[in-house]
Write a protein that holds these residues in place. Structure first.
Motif, PDB file in Angstrom:
ATOM      1  N   UNK A 110       7.108  87.275 -37.555  1.00  0.00           N
ATOM      2  CA  UNK A 110       7.777  87.431 -36.334  1.00  0.00           C
ATOM      3  C   UNK A 110       7.700  88.678 -35.137  1.00  0.00           C
ATOM      4  N   UNK A 111       7.253  89.363 -35.149  1.00  0.00           N
ATOM      5  CA  UNK A 111       7.248  90.235 -34.136  1.00  0.00           C
ATOM      6  C   UNK A 111       5.795  89.747 -33.118  1.00  0.00           C
ATOM      7  N   UNK A 112       4.957  88.834 -33.462  1.00  0.00           N
ATOM      8  CA  UNK A 112       3.579  88.097 -32.870  1.00  0.00           C
ATOM      9  C   UNK A 112       4.447  86.951 -32.094  1.00  0.00           C
ATOM     10  N   UNK A 113       5.564  86.592 -33.047  1.00  0.00           N
ATOM     11  CA  UNK A 113       6.247  85.351 -32.755  1.00  0.00           C
ATOM     12  C   UNK A 113       7.325  85.747 -31.276  1.00  0.00           C
ATOM     13  N   UNK A 114       7.682  86.889 -31.463  1.00  0.00           N
ATOM     14  CA  UNK A 114       8.624  87.629 -30.128  1.00  0.00           C
ATOM     15  C   UNK A 114       8.029  88.126 -28.782  1.00  0.00           C
ATOM     16  N   UNK A 115       6.514  88.095 -29.511  1.00  0.00           N
ATOM     17  CA  UNK A 115       5.349  88.661 -28.416  1.00  0.00           C
ATOM     18  C   UNK A 115       5.450  87.127 -26.939  1.00  0.00           C
ATOM     19  N   UNK A 116       5.275  85.767 -28.399  1.00  0.00           N
ATOM     20  CA  UNK A 116       5.310  84.349 -27.771  1.00  0.00           C
ATOM     21  C   UNK A 116       5.947  83.878 -26.929  1.00  0.00           C
ATOM     22  N   UNK A 117       7.063  84.200 -27.398  1.00  0.00           N
ATOM     23  CA  UNK A 117       8.497  84.216 -26.753  1.00  0.00           C
ATOM     24  C   UNK A 117       8.565  84.849 -25.509  1.00  0.00           C
ATOM     25  N   UNK A 118       8.410  85.806 -25.653  1.00  0.00           N
ATOM     26  CA  UNK A 118       8.840  86.543 -24.565  1.00  0.00           C
ATOM     27  C   UNK A 118       7.378  86.364 -23.112  1.00  0.00           C
TER      28      UNK A 118
ATOM     29  N   UNK B 133       4.489  71.986 -25.892  1.00  0.00           N
ATOM     30  CA  UNK B 133       4.321  73.609 -26.328  1.00  0.00           C
ATOM     31  C   UNK B 133       3.428  73.200 -27.840  1.00  0.00           C
ATOM     32  N   UNK B 134       2.710  74.168 -28.318  1.00  0.00           N
ATOM     33  CA  UNK B 134       2.383  73.898 -29.793  1.00  0.00           C
ATOM     34  C   UNK B 134       1.848  75.026 -30.113  1.00  0.00           C
ATOM     35  N   UNK B 135       2.660  75.417 -31.134  1.00  0.00           N
ATOM     36  CA  UNK B 135       2.642  76.799 -32.234  1.00  0.00           C
ATOM     37  C   UNK B 135       2.037  77.188 -33.507  1.00  0.00           C
ATOM     38  N   UNK B 136       1.345  78.291 -33.738  1.00  0.00           N
ATOM     39  CA  UNK B 136       0.719  78.061 -35.195  1.00  0.00           C
ATOM     40  C   UNK B 136       1.429  78.030 -36.069  1.00  0.00           C
ATOM     41  N   UNK B 137       1.595  77.882 -37.498  1.00  0.00           N
ATOM     42  CA  UNK B 137       2.365  78.167 -38.836  1.00  0.00           C
ATOM     43  C   UNK B 137       2.130  79.875 -38.619  1.00  0.00           C
ATOM     44  N   UNK B 138       1.078  80.721 -38.043  1.00  0.00           N
ATOM     45  CA  UNK B 138       1.188  82.017 -38.817  1.00  0.00           C
ATOM     46  C   UNK B 138       1.894  81.970 -37.807  1.00  0.00           C
TER      47      UNK B 138
ATOM     48  N   UNK C 105       5.614  82.938 -23.415  1.00  0.00           N
ATOM     49  CA  UNK C 105       6.887  81.670 -22.519  1.00  0.00           C
ATOM     50  C   UNK C 105       7.522  82.098 -21.639  1.00  0.00           C
ATOM     51  N   UNK C 106       8.460  82.324 -22.179  1.00  0.00           N
ATOM     52  CA  UNK C 106       9.414  82.670 -20.970  1.00  0.00           C
ATOM     53  C   UNK C 106       9.303  82.848 -19.708  1.00  0.00           C
ATOM     54  N   UNK C 107       8.721  84.159 -19.729  1.00  0.00           N
ATOM     55  CA  UNK C 107       8.267  85.034 -18.079  1.00  0.00           C
ATOM     56  C   UNK C 107       6.722  84.486 -17.268  1.00  0.00           C
ATOM     57  N   UNK C 108       6.138  83.203 -18.468  1.00  0.00           N
ATOM     58  CA  UNK C 108       5.384  82.191 -17.207  1.00  0.00           C
ATOM     59  C   UNK C 108       5.884  80.939 -17.133  1.00  0.00           C
ATOM     60  N   UNK C 109       7.222  80.627 -17.363  1.00  0.00           N
ATOM     61  CA  UNK C 109       7.942  80.065 -16.812  1.00  0.00           C
ATOM     62  C   UNK C 109       8.208  79.786 -15.499  1.00  0.00           C
TER      63      UNK C 109
ATOM     64  N   UNK D 220       6.134  81.777  -8.329  1.00  0.00           N
ATOM     65  CA  UNK D 220       4.989  81.331  -7.435  1.00  0.00           C
ATOM     66  C   UNK D 220       5.778  79.880  -6.420  1.00  0.00           C
ATOM     67  N   UNK D 221       6.269  79.191  -7.245  1.00  0.00           N
ATOM     68  CA  UNK D 221       6.771  78.294  -6.287  1.00  0.00           C
ATOM     69  C   UNK D 221       5.529  77.493  -6.109  1.00  0.00           C
ATOM     70  N   UNK D 222       4.662  77.616  -7.908  1.00  0.00           N
ATOM     71  CA  UNK D 222       3.154  76.854  -8.560  1.00  0.00           C
ATOM     72  C   UNK D 222       3.740  76.022  -9.040  1.00  0.00           C
ATOM     73  N   UNK D 223       2.480  74.370  -8.771  1.00  0.00           N
ATOM     74  CA  UNK D 223       2.521  73.553  -9.213  1.00  0.00           C
ATOM     75  C   UNK D 223       2.801  73.109 -10.775  1.00  0.00           C
ATOM     76  N   UNK D 224       1.218  73.660 -11.149  1.00  0.00           N
ATOM     77  CA  UNK D 224       1.310  73.508 -12.684  1.00  0.00           C
ATOM     78  C   UNK D 224       0.778  74.928 -13.260  1.00  0.00           C
ATOM     79  N   UNK D 225       0.633  74.576 -14.626  1.00  0.00           N
ATOM     80  CA  UNK D 225       0.210  75.645 -15.026  1.00  0.00           C
ATOM     81  C   UNK D 225      -0.027  75.346 -16.193  1.00  0.00           C
ATOM     82  N   UNK D 226      -0.876  75.670 -17.459  1.00  0.00           N
ATOM     83  CA  UNK D 226      -1.803  75.722 -18.779  1.00  0.00           C
ATOM     84  C   UNK D 226      -1.923  76.600 -18.841  1.00  0.00           C
ATOM     85  N   UNK D 227      -1.656  77.298 -20.631  1.00  0.00           N
ATOM     86  CA  UNK D 227      -1.639  78.880 -21.189  1.00  0.00           C
ATOM     87  C   UNK D 227      -2.022  78.233 -22.528  1.00  0.00           C
ATOM     88  N   UNK D 228      -3.175  78.909 -22.968  1.00  0.00           N
ATOM     89  CA  UNK D 228      -3.394  79.054 -24.464  1.00  0.00           C
ATOM     90  C   UNK D 228      -4.080  79.915 -25.327  1.00  0.00           C
TER      91      UNK D 228
END
Length: 451
Positions: A11-19, A1-6, A21-25, A31-39
């Motif tokens: 904090x609200x943007x960081x919370x949206x990203x955290x949601x 995982x890579x996150x920008x200093x911004x 991240x957890x939702x995607x995982x 979906x029992x999906x082999x692999x996924x990459x998000x940017x």
């Protein structure tokens, strides 16, 4: 995982990203999906990115932001970029007949105009979708000579411009046009004139089967829960429509190119604007197709980009140019849903990114003198300062979006930022005492009303 200093500052943007991240995982597991990459891209940089699951199940090789995926029809955006670059150079015109550049191409619907490069770019040529062979079922594409021989036997199904009809065949022809005009192969031209200037060193127009960073592509989930690895193959004669392989990290550079509003080493700003506007409207007026990209509305935002589907891979490259935001979603299995990932990600992130732009707007103290009501025989308007902007609101048509006044270098003069209008200026006229007495919009004026 890579996150920008911004994210540490927002904090609200960081919370949206955290949601996200957890939702995607969670969804990958559901979906029992082999692999996924998000940017997630913002203002030309990777805001956040993560890899989930396996690039290769058997070898337990994890997905990272450097894992390469076959990006399939996202390739079309690169092919379209090359065509527009050749137009910028004066080497071709979009309304050239395809036959002007491919002497063997003589397909034409009866009594209809010749098929043009523009028709191929906008999927409005009337040509069939794919090869006459079961290319996608048997994972085997014809070489260029076979492609030419087969295409010469195919009749257009309708005249040009009659309807939007997606055509891999049409985009493959654009690869031939690029070669004919430039004197280079499609792959060599893309490498030298698009990828190298954008420093996209990890993107492959012609992928390799022994690439250690290439994700293995898998089938849909079988009834017993099993997925099988699909064979590696190349698009050959159809390469200009769907052959590329790339990674999240490299596609961040590509997104940055598409999100700029100025000249770049690849395209003029005018061609980039042209690319990302609708050239063929879809049914229901809900979206359409530009020059190598699809467009649709998400609430009040315009989203552009392209998806890709290839045996073993489903992908999506999406942009909200207004907010300087992009999303890259790469998967290595059929039956995955990158569109759902993009939809949920944009729902979470676009409101927060919009707040960033609003916060960046900085109202000037001298604007206070312009605030007030103005009237002419045609309209009653109110000038306000809101969200860091100087805005003009119609009191006759309150449901209309406000006109934003963008400062210029001239005193008391602003650029009118108004949808559907001509980008002209608005000027406030002052009396000798420095009080505002008139508001000139273009060549007409309203009188300032005293409180």
């Amino acid at each position: 995982m890579l996150a920008h200093p911004l994210l540490a500052e927002q904090p609200d943007l960081a919370t949206a990203i955290n949601i996200l991240d957890d939702w995607a995982a969670h969804q990958r597991q559901r979906w029992r999906q082999p692999g996924l990459a998000i940017g997630v891209v913002y203002d030309g940089e990777l805001l956040w990115g993560a890899g989930y699951g396996w690039a290769d199940i058997e070898k337990e090789r994890p997905v990272t932001l450097d894992t390469r995926f076959r990006i399939a029809s996202i390739t079309k955006t690169f092919t379209a970029t090359a065509i527009l670059q050749l137009r910028d150079a004066g080497a071709l015109r979009l309304d050239d007949a395809v036959s002007d550049h491919l002497s063997w191409f003589d397909l034409r619907y009866q009594d209809a105009p010749a098929i043009t490069i523009r028709n191929l770019l906008t999927h409005s040529s009337g040509l069939p979708r794919d090869s006459s062979n079961p290319m996608w079922t048997e994972c085997a594409a014809p070489d260029w000579d076979s492609f030419v021989a087969d295409t010469q036997k195919r009749a257009p199904t309708r005249p040009p411009y009659a309807a939007f009809a997606y055509s891999n065949l049409g985009y493959s022809l654009l690869g031939g046009v690029i070669e004919s005009v430039s004197g280079q192969s499609w792959a060599d031209y893309l490498q030298e004139h698009v990828l190298d200037p954008l420093d996209m060193r990890e993107t492959r127009p012609i992928p390799s089967a022994d690439d250690p960073l290439l994700a293995t592509g898998y089938t849909r989930e079988r009834a017993d829960g099993r997925r099988d690895a699909l064979p590696f193959w190349l698009m050959k004669g159809f390469e200009a429509s769907a052959n590329f392989a790339s990674s999240v990290n490299d596609l961040v550079k590509y997104a940055a190119f598409h999100l700029v509003s100025h000249e770049s080493a690849v395209l003029s700003c005018y061609s980039l604007l042209d690319m990302h506007r609708i050239h063929f409207m879809g049914d229901g007026w809900e979206g359409g197709y530009g020059l190598g990209v699809g467009l649709y509305r998400m609430n009040d935002r315009v989203i552009s980009g392209h998806g890709g589907g290839y045996p073993g891979y489903l992908t999506l490259f999406s942009l909200c140019r207004e907010l300087k935001a992009g999303l890259i979603v790469l998967t290595n299995a059929l039956g995955s849903d990158p569109h759902e990932v993009v939809s949920q990600a944009f729902k979470l992130l676009l409101p927060e990114l919009a707040k960033l732009q609003e916060a960046a707007a900085d109202a000037q103290p001298e604007w206070a003198r312009y605030v007030g009501n103005y009237e002419s025989e045609w309209a009653r308007q109110k000038v306000v300062i809101r969200a860091g902007q100087l805005q003009v609101i119609s009191l006759d048509w309150l449901d209309e979006a406000p006109t934003v006044l963008e400062p210029t270098d001239s005193p008391h003069t602003f650029r009118l930022k108004q949808r559907g209008q001509s980008n002209e200026t608005l000027r406030f006229e002052l009396d000798e005492a420095g009080a505002v007495i008139r508001m000139w919009e273009r060549n007409e004026y309203s009188l300032r009303l005293r409180d």
